[in-house]
Design a protein around this motif. Structure first.
Motif, PDB file in Angstrom:
ATOM      1  N   ASN A 201       0.853  -1.108   0.069  1.00  0.00           N
ATOM      2  CA  ASN A 201      -0.062  -0.107   0.084  1.00  0.00           C
ATOM      3  C   ASN A 201       0.949   1.318  -0.106  1.00  0.00           C
ATOM      4  OD1 ASN A 201       0.989  -0.559   2.489  1.00  0.00           O
ATOM      5  ND2 ASN A 201      -0.938  -0.987   3.493  1.00  0.00           N
ATOM      6  N   ASP A 202       1.890   1.314  -0.307  1.00  0.00           N
ATOM      7  CA  ASP A 202       2.739   2.303  -0.730  1.00  0.00           C
ATOM      8  C   ASP A 202       3.739   2.080  -1.699  1.00  0.00           C
ATOM      9  OD1 ASP A 202       3.796   4.984  -0.042  1.00  0.00           O
ATOM     10  OD2 ASP A 202       5.053   4.143   1.721  1.00  0.00           O
ATOM     11  N   THR A 203       4.327   3.373  -2.302  1.00  0.00           N
ATOM     12  CA  THR A 203       5.361   3.059  -3.465  1.00  0.00           C
ATOM     13  C   THR A 203       6.542   4.124  -3.071  1.00  0.00           C
ATOM     14  OG1 THR A 203       4.095   4.977  -4.724  1.00  0.00           O
ATOM     15  CG2 THR A 203       3.510   2.416  -5.131  1.00  0.00           C
ATOM     16  N   MET A 204       7.506   4.056  -3.840  1.00  0.00           N
ATOM     17  CA  MET A 204       8.678   4.803  -3.992  1.00  0.00           C
ATOM     18  C   MET A 204       9.057   4.889  -5.326  1.00  0.00           C
ATOM     19  SD  MET A 204      12.494   4.900  -1.946  1.00  0.00           S
ATOM     20  CE  MET A 204      11.764   5.224  -0.314  1.00  0.00           C
ATOM     21  N   ARG A 205       9.267   6.391  -5.918  1.00  0.00           N
ATOM     22  CA  ARG A 205       9.831   6.286  -7.089  1.00  0.00           C
ATOM     23  C   ARG A 205      11.247   6.347  -7.145  1.00  0.00           C
ATOM     24  NH1 ARG A 205       7.413   7.024 -11.966  1.00  0.00           N
ATOM     25  NH2 ARG A 205       8.082   8.177 -13.496  1.00  0.00           N
ATOM     26  N   VAL A 206      11.788   5.364  -7.658  1.00  0.00           N
ATOM     27  CA  VAL A 206      13.266   4.963  -7.970  1.00  0.00           C
ATOM     28  C   VAL A 206      13.987   5.101  -9.150  1.00  0.00           C
ATOM     29  CG1 VAL A 206      15.023   3.470  -7.121  1.00  0.00           C
ATOM     30  CG2 VAL A 206      12.920   3.405  -5.906  1.00  0.00           C
ATOM     31  N   THR A 420      19.236   4.945 -17.662  1.00  0.00           N
ATOM     32  CA  THR A 420      18.404   5.394 -16.503  1.00  0.00           C
ATOM     33  C   THR A 420      17.272   4.427 -16.562  1.00  0.00           C
ATOM     34  OG1 THR A 420      19.331   7.729 -16.308  1.00  0.00           O
ATOM     35  CG2 THR A 420      17.147   7.164 -15.334  1.00  0.00           C
ATOM     36  N   VAL A 421      17.037   3.863 -15.661  1.00  0.00           N
ATOM     37  CA  VAL A 421      15.791   2.975 -15.327  1.00  0.00           C
ATOM     38  C   VAL A 421      14.919   3.661 -14.220  1.00  0.00           C
ATOM     39  CG1 VAL A 421      14.863   0.805 -14.831  1.00  0.00           C
ATOM     40  CG2 VAL A 421      16.797   0.845 -16.241  1.00  0.00           C
ATOM     41  N   ILE A 422      13.665   4.019 -14.524  1.00  0.00           N
ATOM     42  CA  ILE A 422      12.673   4.602 -13.415  1.00  0.00           C
ATOM     43  C   ILE A 422      11.619   3.670 -13.282  1.00  0.00           C
ATOM     44  CG2 ILE A 422      11.329   6.652 -12.928  1.00  0.00           C
ATOM     45  CD1 ILE A 422      12.931   8.114 -15.136  1.00  0.00           C
TER      46      ILE A 422
END
Length: 472
Positions: A201-206, A420-422
Protein backbone atom coordinates in the motif's frame (compact mmCIF):
# COMPACT_ATOMS: atom_id res chain seq x y z
CA UNK A 1 28.95 -47.60 -18.83
CA UNK A 2 26.72 -46.14 -21.53
CA UNK A 3 23.88 -45.71 -19.00
CA UNK A 4 26.26 -44.00 -16.58
CA UNK A 5 27.49 -41.59 -19.25
CA UNK A 6 23.96 -40.81 -20.39
CA UNK A 7 22.79 -40.00 -16.86
CA UNK A 8 25.83 -37.81 -16.19
CA UNK A 9 25.39 -35.99 -19.49
CA UNK A 10 21.69 -35.32 -18.97
CA UNK A 11 22.12 -34.06 -15.42
CA UNK A 12 25.18 -31.97 -16.34
CA UNK A 13 23.29 -30.30 -19.19
CA UNK A 14 20.36 -29.59 -16.88
CA UNK A 15 22.61 -28.00 -14.27
CA UNK A 16 24.63 -26.04 -16.84
CA UNK A 17 21.56 -24.28 -18.21
CA UNK A 18 19.77 -23.67 -14.89
CA UNK A 19 22.05 -23.08 -11.89
CA UNK A 20 25.02 -20.72 -11.55
CA UNK A 21 25.07 -18.66 -14.74
CA UNK A 22 22.25 -20.76 -16.21
CA UNK A 23 18.88 -19.07 -16.62
CA UNK A 24 16.34 -21.74 -17.68
CA UNK A 25 14.62 -22.35 -14.35
CA UNK A 26 12.56 -25.51 -15.18
CA UNK A 27 15.73 -27.54 -15.72
CA UNK A 28 16.76 -27.12 -12.08
CA UNK A 29 13.82 -29.33 -11.09
CA UNK A 30 14.74 -31.99 -13.65
CA UNK A 31 18.55 -31.95 -13.60
CA UNK A 32 19.05 -34.21 -10.52
CA UNK A 33 16.63 -36.88 -11.76
CA UNK A 34 18.99 -38.89 -14.05
CA UNK A 35 21.73 -39.32 -11.42
CA UNK A 36 19.15 -40.03 -8.72
CA UNK A 37 17.56 -42.68 -10.95
CA UNK A 38 21.03 -44.17 -11.45
CA UNK A 39 21.58 -44.16 -7.69
CA UNK A 40 18.45 -46.22 -7.04
CA UNK A 41 19.49 -49.00 -9.43
CA UNK A 42 23.27 -49.15 -9.00
CA UNK A 43 24.68 -51.86 -6.75
CA UNK A 44 27.95 -50.00 -6.23
CA UNK A 45 28.33 -46.70 -4.42
CA UNK A 46 31.47 -45.51 -6.22
CA UNK A 47 29.89 -45.02 -9.66
CA UNK A 48 26.96 -43.20 -8.04
CA UNK A 49 29.20 -40.72 -6.24
CA UNK A 50 31.26 -40.24 -9.38
CA UNK A 51 28.19 -39.64 -11.52
CA UNK A 52 26.77 -37.07 -9.10
CA UNK A 53 30.09 -35.27 -8.71
CA UNK A 54 30.87 -35.04 -12.42
CA UNK A 55 27.31 -34.06 -13.36
CA UNK A 56 27.27 -31.14 -10.92
CA UNK A 57 30.87 -30.09 -11.61
CA UNK A 58 30.34 -30.10 -15.38
CA UNK A 59 27.20 -28.06 -14.90
CA UNK A 60 29.15 -25.65 -12.71
CA UNK A 61 31.61 -24.95 -15.51
CA UNK A 62 29.22 -22.28 -16.76
CA UNK A 63 30.91 -20.07 -14.13
CA UNK A 64 33.99 -19.91 -16.34
CA UNK A 65 32.13 -17.65 -18.77
CA UNK A 66 32.33 -14.80 -16.27
CA UNK A 67 35.13 -15.63 -13.84
CA UNK A 68 37.91 -17.48 -15.70
CA UNK A 69 40.05 -14.38 -16.14
CA UNK A 70 38.83 -12.66 -12.96
CA UNK A 71 39.01 -14.95 -9.93
CA UNK A 72 42.13 -16.82 -8.72
CA UNK A 73 42.28 -20.45 -9.98
CA UNK A 74 42.01 -21.83 -6.44
CA UNK A 75 38.80 -19.89 -5.80
CA UNK A 76 37.35 -21.07 -9.12
CA UNK A 77 38.29 -24.68 -8.35
CA UNK A 78 36.50 -24.47 -5.01
CA UNK A 79 33.46 -22.84 -6.63
CA UNK A 80 33.10 -25.69 -9.12
CA UNK A 81 34.23 -28.72 -7.12
CA UNK A 82 33.03 -27.82 -3.62
CA UNK A 83 29.27 -27.78 -4.37
CA UNK A 84 29.73 -30.81 -6.65
CA UNK A 85 31.27 -32.84 -3.83
CA UNK A 86 28.45 -31.87 -1.46
CA UNK A 87 25.83 -32.70 -4.09
CA UNK A 88 27.45 -36.14 -4.47
CA UNK A 89 27.18 -36.57 -0.69
CA UNK A 90 23.47 -35.76 -0.89
CA UNK A 91 22.94 -38.32 -3.65
CA UNK A 92 24.82 -40.96 -1.65
CA UNK A 93 22.63 -40.23 1.38
CA UNK A 94 19.50 -40.54 -0.75
CA UNK A 95 20.70 -43.87 -2.15
CA UNK A 96 21.27 -45.27 1.35
CA UNK A 97 17.84 -44.14 2.57
CA UNK A 98 16.07 -45.37 -0.56
CA UNK A 99 17.64 -48.84 -0.37
CA UNK A 100 17.12 -49.16 3.39
CA UNK A 101 13.76 -47.50 4.03
CA UNK A 102 12.01 -46.95 0.69
CA UNK A 103 11.50 -44.19 -1.83
CA UNK A 104 9.86 -41.71 0.56
CA UNK A 105 12.80 -41.81 2.95
CA UNK A 106 15.11 -41.46 -0.04
CA UNK A 107 13.29 -38.37 -1.27
CA UNK A 108 13.37 -36.74 2.16
CA UNK A 109 17.01 -37.68 2.56
CA UNK A 110 18.04 -36.09 -0.72
CA UNK A 111 16.00 -32.94 -0.12
CA UNK A 112 17.32 -32.46 3.42
CA UNK A 113 20.91 -33.36 2.50
CA UNK A 114 21.01 -30.96 -0.46
CA UNK A 115 19.27 -28.18 1.45
CA UNK A 116 21.46 -28.79 4.49
CA UNK A 117 24.77 -28.56 2.67
CA UNK A 118 23.47 -25.60 0.66
CA UNK A 119 22.63 -23.87 3.93
CA UNK A 120 26.03 -24.65 5.46
CA UNK A 121 27.78 -23.29 2.35
CA UNK A 122 26.20 -19.90 3.02
CA UNK A 123 28.63 -19.51 5.93
CA UNK A 124 31.61 -19.86 3.59
CA UNK A 125 33.44 -16.52 3.90
CA UNK A 126 34.57 -16.74 0.28
CA UNK A 127 31.22 -17.03 -1.43
CA UNK A 128 28.30 -17.17 0.96
CA UNK A 129 25.13 -18.31 -0.80
CA UNK A 130 26.25 -17.04 -4.23
CA UNK A 131 26.04 -20.51 -5.79
CA UNK A 132 22.79 -21.75 -4.28
CA UNK A 133 20.56 -23.64 -6.75
CA UNK A 134 17.61 -21.87 -5.13
CA UNK A 135 18.45 -18.69 -7.07
CA UNK A 136 17.58 -20.45 -10.33
CA UNK A 137 13.89 -20.04 -9.49
CA UNK A 138 13.84 -16.26 -9.03
CA UNK A 139 12.42 -15.73 -12.52
CA UNK A 140 9.22 -17.41 -11.23
CA UNK A 141 8.37 -15.47 -8.04
CA UNK A 142 5.59 -17.86 -6.99
CA UNK A 143 8.17 -20.65 -6.66
CA UNK A 144 10.47 -18.79 -4.25
CA UNK A 145 7.98 -17.49 -1.67
CA UNK A 146 8.80 -20.40 0.62
CA UNK A 147 12.05 -18.50 1.29
CA UNK A 148 9.98 -16.09 3.39
CA UNK A 149 9.35 -19.02 5.75
CA UNK A 150 12.56 -21.03 5.66
CA UNK A 151 15.17 -18.96 3.88
CA UNK A 152 16.70 -19.89 0.53
CA UNK A 153 17.48 -23.46 1.61
CA UNK A 154 13.74 -24.23 1.72
CA UNK A 155 13.65 -23.79 -2.06
CA UNK A 156 16.55 -26.21 -2.44
CA UNK A 157 14.70 -28.69 -0.21
CA UNK A 158 11.53 -28.55 -2.32
CA UNK A 159 13.49 -28.97 -5.57
CA UNK A 160 15.41 -31.89 -4.08
CA UNK A 161 12.35 -33.76 -2.76
CA UNK A 162 10.56 -33.25 -6.08
CA UNK A 163 13.50 -34.55 -8.13
CA UNK A 164 14.04 -37.57 -5.88
CA UNK A 165 10.32 -38.40 -5.96
CA UNK A 166 10.25 -38.26 -9.76
CA UNK A 167 13.37 -40.42 -9.96
CA UNK A 168 11.71 -42.98 -7.68
CA UNK A 169 8.59 -42.86 -9.85
CA UNK A 170 10.68 -43.49 -12.96
CA UNK A 171 12.52 -46.34 -11.27
CA UNK A 172 9.29 -48.01 -10.05
CA UNK A 173 7.28 -46.92 -13.09
CA UNK A 174 4.67 -45.63 -10.67
CA UNK A 175 2.21 -42.98 -11.78
CA UNK A 176 1.03 -42.60 -8.18
CA UNK A 177 4.47 -41.60 -6.93
CA UNK A 178 4.85 -39.17 -9.84
CA UNK A 179 1.53 -37.55 -8.93
CA UNK A 180 2.82 -36.98 -5.39
CA UNK A 181 5.87 -35.20 -6.81
CA UNK A 182 3.72 -33.01 -9.03
CA UNK A 183 1.42 -32.28 -6.07
CA UNK A 184 4.43 -31.01 -4.09
CA UNK A 185 5.38 -28.70 -6.95
CA UNK A 186 1.80 -27.43 -7.22
CA UNK A 187 1.52 -26.88 -3.46
CA UNK A 188 4.69 -24.79 -3.42
CA UNK A 189 3.51 -22.74 -6.40
CA UNK A 190 0.05 -22.36 -4.87
CA UNK A 191 1.44 -21.06 -1.61
CA UNK A 192 3.58 -18.58 -3.51
CA UNK A 193 0.69 -17.33 -5.62
CA UNK A 194 -1.46 -16.92 -2.51
CA UNK A 195 1.25 -15.03 -0.62
CA UNK A 196 1.68 -12.55 -3.44
CA UNK A 197 -1.98 -11.54 -3.25
CA UNK A 198 -1.26 -9.51 -0.09
CA UNK A 199 -1.45 -5.82 -1.06
CA UNK A 200 1.44 -3.37 -0.93
CA UNK A 201 0.00 0.00 0.00
CA UNK A 202 2.89 2.40 -0.56
CA UNK A 203 5.30 3.21 -3.40
CA UNK A 204 8.66 4.88 -3.86
CA UNK A 205 9.74 6.32 -7.19
CA UNK A 206 13.27 5.07 -7.75
CA UNK A 207 15.81 5.73 -10.51
CA UNK A 208 18.78 3.49 -11.29
CA UNK A 209 21.58 5.06 -13.36
CA UNK A 210 24.63 3.28 -14.77
CA UNK A 211 27.08 3.72 -17.61
CA UNK A 212 29.80 1.14 -18.09
CA UNK A 213 32.01 3.73 -19.78
CA UNK A 214 31.47 6.32 -17.03
CA UNK A 215 34.15 4.99 -14.69
CA UNK A 216 37.17 6.78 -13.30
CA UNK A 217 40.49 5.50 -12.00
CA UNK A 218 39.65 2.77 -9.49
CA UNK A 219 43.15 1.72 -8.45
CA UNK A 220 44.59 5.20 -7.95
CA UNK A 221 43.16 8.59 -7.04
CA UNK A 222 42.90 10.87 -10.07
CA UNK A 223 41.04 14.09 -9.46
CA UNK A 224 40.39 14.94 -13.10
CA UNK A 225 38.83 11.59 -14.02
CA UNK A 226 36.83 11.46 -10.77
CA UNK A 227 35.42 14.93 -11.43
CA UNK A 228 34.53 13.94 -14.99
CA UNK A 229 32.62 10.83 -13.88
CA UNK A 230 30.78 12.60 -11.07
CA UNK A 231 29.83 15.41 -13.44
CA UNK A 232 28.49 12.90 -15.96
CA UNK A 233 26.28 11.23 -13.34
CA UNK A 234 25.17 14.58 -11.93
CA UNK A 235 24.17 15.70 -15.42
CA UNK A 236 22.23 12.49 -16.03
CA UNK A 237 20.48 12.76 -12.67
CA UNK A 238 19.45 16.37 -13.35
CA UNK A 239 17.48 15.15 -16.36
CA UNK A 240 15.09 13.61 -13.84
CA UNK A 241 13.91 17.04 -12.72
CA UNK A 242 10.13 16.96 -12.29
CA UNK A 243 9.94 13.14 -12.28
CA UNK A 244 9.28 12.98 -8.53
CA UNK A 245 12.25 10.67 -7.91
CA UNK A 246 12.76 9.85 -4.21
CA UNK A 247 15.87 7.67 -4.50
CA UNK A 248 18.67 7.39 -7.09
CA UNK A 249 21.09 4.46 -6.97
CA UNK A 250 24.38 4.55 -8.90
CA UNK A 251 26.89 1.66 -9.28
CA UNK A 252 29.62 0.42 -6.97
CA UNK A 253 33.26 1.60 -6.91
CA UNK A 254 33.19 4.09 -9.75
CA UNK A 255 36.55 5.63 -8.82
CA UNK A 256 39.09 6.20 -6.06
CA UNK A 257 38.72 9.51 -4.26
CA UNK A 258 41.49 11.08 -2.19
CA UNK A 259 40.58 12.44 1.22
CA UNK A 260 42.17 15.80 0.36
CA UNK A 261 39.63 16.58 -2.34
CA UNK A 262 36.78 14.22 -1.48
CA UNK A 263 34.21 16.80 -0.37
CA UNK A 264 34.94 19.04 -3.32
CA UNK A 265 34.63 16.15 -5.80
CA UNK A 266 31.30 14.99 -4.37
CA UNK A 267 29.73 18.44 -4.13
CA UNK A 268 27.98 18.29 -7.55
CA UNK A 269 25.94 15.30 -6.41
CA UNK A 270 25.13 16.99 -3.10
CA UNK A 271 23.70 19.89 -5.09
CA UNK A 272 21.72 17.54 -7.35
CA UNK A 273 20.23 15.78 -4.32
CA UNK A 274 19.07 19.15 -2.98
CA UNK A 275 17.76 20.30 -6.36
CA UNK A 276 15.74 17.13 -6.96
CA UNK A 277 14.74 16.65 -3.30
CA UNK A 278 15.99 13.09 -3.55
CA UNK A 279 18.56 10.77 -1.97
CA UNK A 280 21.51 9.64 -4.10
CA UNK A 281 23.62 6.54 -3.41
CA UNK A 282 26.97 6.14 -5.18
CA UNK A 283 29.92 3.77 -4.78
CA UNK A 284 33.65 4.60 -4.76
CA UNK A 285 36.72 3.71 -2.72
CA UNK A 286 38.58 6.00 -0.37
CA UNK A 287 40.52 6.18 2.90
CA UNK A 288 38.06 5.95 5.79
CA UNK A 289 38.78 5.34 9.47
CA UNK A 290 42.45 4.82 8.72
CA UNK A 291 42.08 2.22 5.95
CA UNK A 292 41.18 1.96 2.28
CA UNK A 293 37.54 0.91 1.97
CA UNK A 294 34.87 0.21 -0.63
CA UNK A 295 32.26 2.88 0.14
CA UNK A 296 28.59 3.52 -0.59
CA UNK A 297 28.15 7.26 -0.09
CA UNK A 298 24.72 8.83 0.39
CA UNK A 299 23.75 12.43 -0.36
CA UNK A 300 20.37 13.23 1.16
CA UNK A 301 17.82 15.76 0.01
CA UNK A 302 18.46 17.85 3.16
CA UNK A 303 22.19 18.11 2.48
CA UNK A 304 23.29 15.42 4.93
CA UNK A 305 25.81 12.80 3.78
CA UNK A 306 26.44 9.28 5.07
CA UNK A 307 29.04 6.60 4.44
CA UNK A 308 28.58 2.83 4.41
CA UNK A 309 31.59 0.53 4.08
CA UNK A 310 31.35 -2.83 2.33
CA UNK A 311 31.64 -5.77 4.73
CA UNK A 312 31.83 -8.80 2.42
CA UNK A 313 34.72 -8.58 -0.05
CA UNK A 314 35.33 -10.52 -3.27
CA UNK A 315 38.09 -13.09 -2.58
CA UNK A 316 41.31 -12.40 -4.42
CA UNK A 317 40.08 -9.11 -5.89
CA UNK A 318 39.17 -7.06 -2.83
CA UNK A 319 40.29 -8.97 0.25
CA UNK A 320 43.93 -7.90 -0.19
CA UNK A 321 43.04 -4.27 -0.95
CA UNK A 322 40.15 -3.08 1.19
CA UNK A 323 39.36 -3.24 4.90
CA UNK A 324 35.97 -4.61 5.88
CA UNK A 325 33.16 -2.42 7.16
CA UNK A 326 31.72 -2.78 10.63
CA UNK A 327 27.96 -2.51 10.47
CA UNK A 328 24.77 -1.62 8.59
CA UNK A 329 23.50 1.77 7.51
CA UNK A 330 19.80 2.60 7.33
CA UNK A 331 18.37 5.94 6.26
CA UNK A 332 15.25 7.50 7.77
CA UNK A 333 12.29 6.09 5.89
CA UNK A 334 13.47 2.49 5.98
CA UNK A 335 16.12 2.42 3.21
CA UNK A 336 19.06 0.16 4.07
CA UNK A 337 22.36 0.53 2.17
CA UNK A 338 24.51 -2.44 1.18
CA UNK A 339 27.08 -3.11 -1.55
CA UNK A 340 26.96 -5.96 -4.08
CA UNK A 341 28.56 -9.01 -2.43
CA UNK A 342 27.07 -8.17 0.97
CA UNK A 343 23.84 -9.64 -0.40
CA UNK A 344 25.45 -13.08 -0.81
CA UNK A 345 25.33 -13.55 2.98
CA UNK A 346 21.77 -14.23 4.14
CA UNK A 347 22.37 -14.30 7.90
CA UNK A 348 24.02 -10.87 7.84
CA UNK A 349 21.28 -9.30 5.71
CA UNK A 350 18.54 -10.87 7.86
CA UNK A 351 20.13 -9.43 10.99
CA UNK A 352 20.55 -6.00 9.37
CA UNK A 353 16.94 -5.79 8.17
CA UNK A 354 15.66 -6.84 11.59
CA UNK A 355 17.84 -4.28 13.39
CA UNK A 356 16.96 -1.41 11.07
CA UNK A 357 13.27 -2.24 10.35
CA UNK A 358 13.96 -1.55 6.69
CA UNK A 359 11.45 -1.81 3.85
CA UNK A 360 13.90 -1.34 0.95
CA UNK A 361 17.50 -2.31 0.27
CA UNK A 362 19.55 -0.03 -2.02
CA UNK A 363 22.59 -1.79 -3.48
CA UNK A 364 25.30 -0.29 -5.69
CA UNK A 365 26.98 -3.22 -7.45
CA UNK A 366 29.71 -4.19 -9.91
CA UNK A 367 29.31 -7.46 -11.80
CA UNK A 368 31.41 -9.23 -14.43
CA UNK A 369 29.22 -8.98 -17.50
CA UNK A 370 27.89 -12.47 -18.06
CA UNK A 371 26.99 -13.02 -14.42
CA UNK A 372 24.70 -9.97 -14.29
CA UNK A 373 21.38 -11.81 -13.99
CA UNK A 374 22.90 -14.60 -11.90
CA UNK A 375 24.11 -12.19 -9.24
CA UNK A 376 21.00 -10.04 -9.39
CA UNK A 377 18.95 -13.14 -8.55
CA UNK A 378 20.78 -13.53 -5.25
CA UNK A 379 19.90 -9.97 -4.27
CA UNK A 380 16.26 -10.54 -5.20
CA UNK A 381 16.21 -13.70 -3.09
CA UNK A 382 17.37 -11.71 -0.06
CA UNK A 383 14.40 -9.42 -0.61
CA UNK A 384 11.93 -12.32 -0.62
CA UNK A 385 13.48 -13.85 2.51
CA UNK A 386 13.19 -10.65 4.50
CA UNK A 387 10.11 -9.07 2.93
CA UNK A 388 11.92 -6.01 1.54
CA UNK A 389 12.06 -4.38 -1.89
CA UNK A 390 15.46 -4.24 -3.59
CA UNK A 391 16.90 -1.50 -5.82
CA UNK A 392 20.18 -2.74 -7.33
CA UNK A 393 22.35 -0.88 -9.85
CA UNK A 394 25.30 -2.78 -11.30
CA UNK A 395 27.82 -1.69 -13.85
CA UNK A 396 28.70 -4.55 -16.18
CA UNK A 397 25.49 -6.15 -14.95
CA UNK A 398 21.80 -5.59 -14.34
CA UNK A 399 19.69 -2.71 -13.10
CA UNK A 400 16.79 -4.28 -11.21
CA UNK A 401 13.87 -3.08 -9.14
CA UNK A 402 11.92 -5.77 -7.29
CA UNK A 403 9.19 -5.66 -4.66
CA UNK A 404 9.17 -7.69 -1.42
CA UNK A 405 7.85 -10.72 -3.33
CA UNK A 406 10.66 -10.66 -5.85
CA UNK A 407 8.45 -9.41 -8.68
CA UNK A 408 10.44 -7.48 -11.25
CA UNK A 409 9.28 -3.89 -11.62
CA UNK A 410 12.22 -3.04 -13.88
CA UNK A 411 15.08 -5.05 -15.36
CA UNK A 412 17.65 -3.65 -17.78
CA UNK A 413 21.19 -4.63 -18.64
CA UNK A 414 23.86 -1.97 -18.28
CA UNK A 415 25.72 -0.75 -21.37
CA UNK A 416 28.57 1.55 -22.31
CA UNK A 417 26.32 4.57 -22.66
CA UNK A 418 24.58 6.06 -19.65
CA UNK A 419 21.29 4.29 -18.91
CA UNK A 420 18.51 5.38 -16.57
CA UNK A 421 15.76 3.06 -15.34
CA UNK A 422 12.78 4.51 -13.45
CA UNK A 423 10.11 2.59 -11.58
CA UNK A 424 7.41 3.03 -8.96
CA UNK A 425 8.52 0.44 -6.45
CA UNK A 426 5.68 -1.05 -4.34
CA UNK A 427 6.51 -1.06 -0.64
CA UNK A 428 5.02 -1.87 2.72
CA UNK A 429 4.30 1.29 4.69
CA UNK A 430 6.21 -0.13 7.63
CA UNK A 431 8.51 -3.08 8.21
CA UNK A 432 6.62 -6.39 7.84
CA UNK A 433 8.90 -9.17 9.10
CA UNK A 434 8.65 -12.59 7.49
CA UNK A 435 8.73 -15.84 9.45
CA UNK A 436 12.30 -16.32 8.26
CA UNK A 437 13.32 -12.93 9.62
CA UNK A 438 11.85 -13.97 13.00
CA UNK A 439 13.13 -17.54 13.35
CA UNK A 440 16.37 -17.07 11.44
CA UNK A 441 18.25 -20.22 10.46
CA UNK A 442 15.89 -22.61 12.24
CA UNK A 443 14.87 -24.41 9.05
CA UNK A 444 18.42 -24.53 7.73
CA UNK A 445 19.58 -26.34 10.85
CA UNK A 446 16.45 -28.50 10.73
CA UNK A 447 17.47 -29.72 7.27
CA UNK A 448 20.91 -30.60 8.62
CA UNK A 449 19.39 -32.52 11.55
CA UNK A 450 16.94 -34.29 9.21
CA UNK A 451 19.78 -35.40 6.94
CA UNK A 452 21.77 -36.80 9.87
CA UNK A 453 18.71 -38.46 11.42
CA UNK A 454 17.56 -40.12 8.19
CA UNK A 455 21.09 -41.38 7.57
CA UNK A 456 21.29 -42.85 11.08
CA UNK A 457 17.85 -44.45 10.72
CA UNK A 458 18.76 -45.86 7.30
CA UNK A 459 21.97 -47.39 8.60
CA UNK A 460 20.05 -48.92 11.50
CA UNK A 461 17.40 -50.31 9.13
CA UNK A 462 20.06 -51.73 6.82
CA UNK A 463 21.90 -53.33 9.73
CA UNK A 464 18.66 -54.80 11.10
CA UNK A 465 17.80 -56.29 7.73
CA UNK A 466 21.25 -57.84 7.40
CA UNK A 467 20.94 -59.45 10.84
CA UNK A 468 17.50 -60.78 9.94
CA UNK A 469 18.83 -62.32 6.72
CA UNK A 470 21.70 -63.97 8.56
CA UNK A 471 19.37 -65.47 11.19
CA UNK A 472 17.37 -67.11 8.41
Amino acid sequence: MSTWLLCVSLSAAGFYFSIGLGAFWPLAWLAPIPVLWLATRSERLGPVIGAAFFAYALGGLNLLQAYLSVLPPFVLLLAVCGPALLFALAVAGARLAHRSAGWFAGALAFGSFWAGVDFLLSFDPLGGSALTPAASQVAMPALVQIASLSGFSGITFIIGVFAATMAAAARARSAGVAVLGLALFAANAGYGAWRMTAPLNDTMRVALIAGDDAVGQVWKADQASAREVITAYAREALRLQGEGIELIVLPENLMRIDTAWREEALSPLVEVARALSTDIVMGFNTEWDGALRNIAWVARANGQTFYYTKRQLVPGLETSIYARGRGPLALPGGVMIVICKDLDFPAMIRSDVARTSSVLVAAPAWDFGRDGWSHARIAILRGVENGVAVARTARLGMLTLTDRYGRLIQREGSSGAMKTVIGDLPLSETSAPTLYSKVGDLFGWLFVVMAISITAFSKFAARKRQLAQRSV
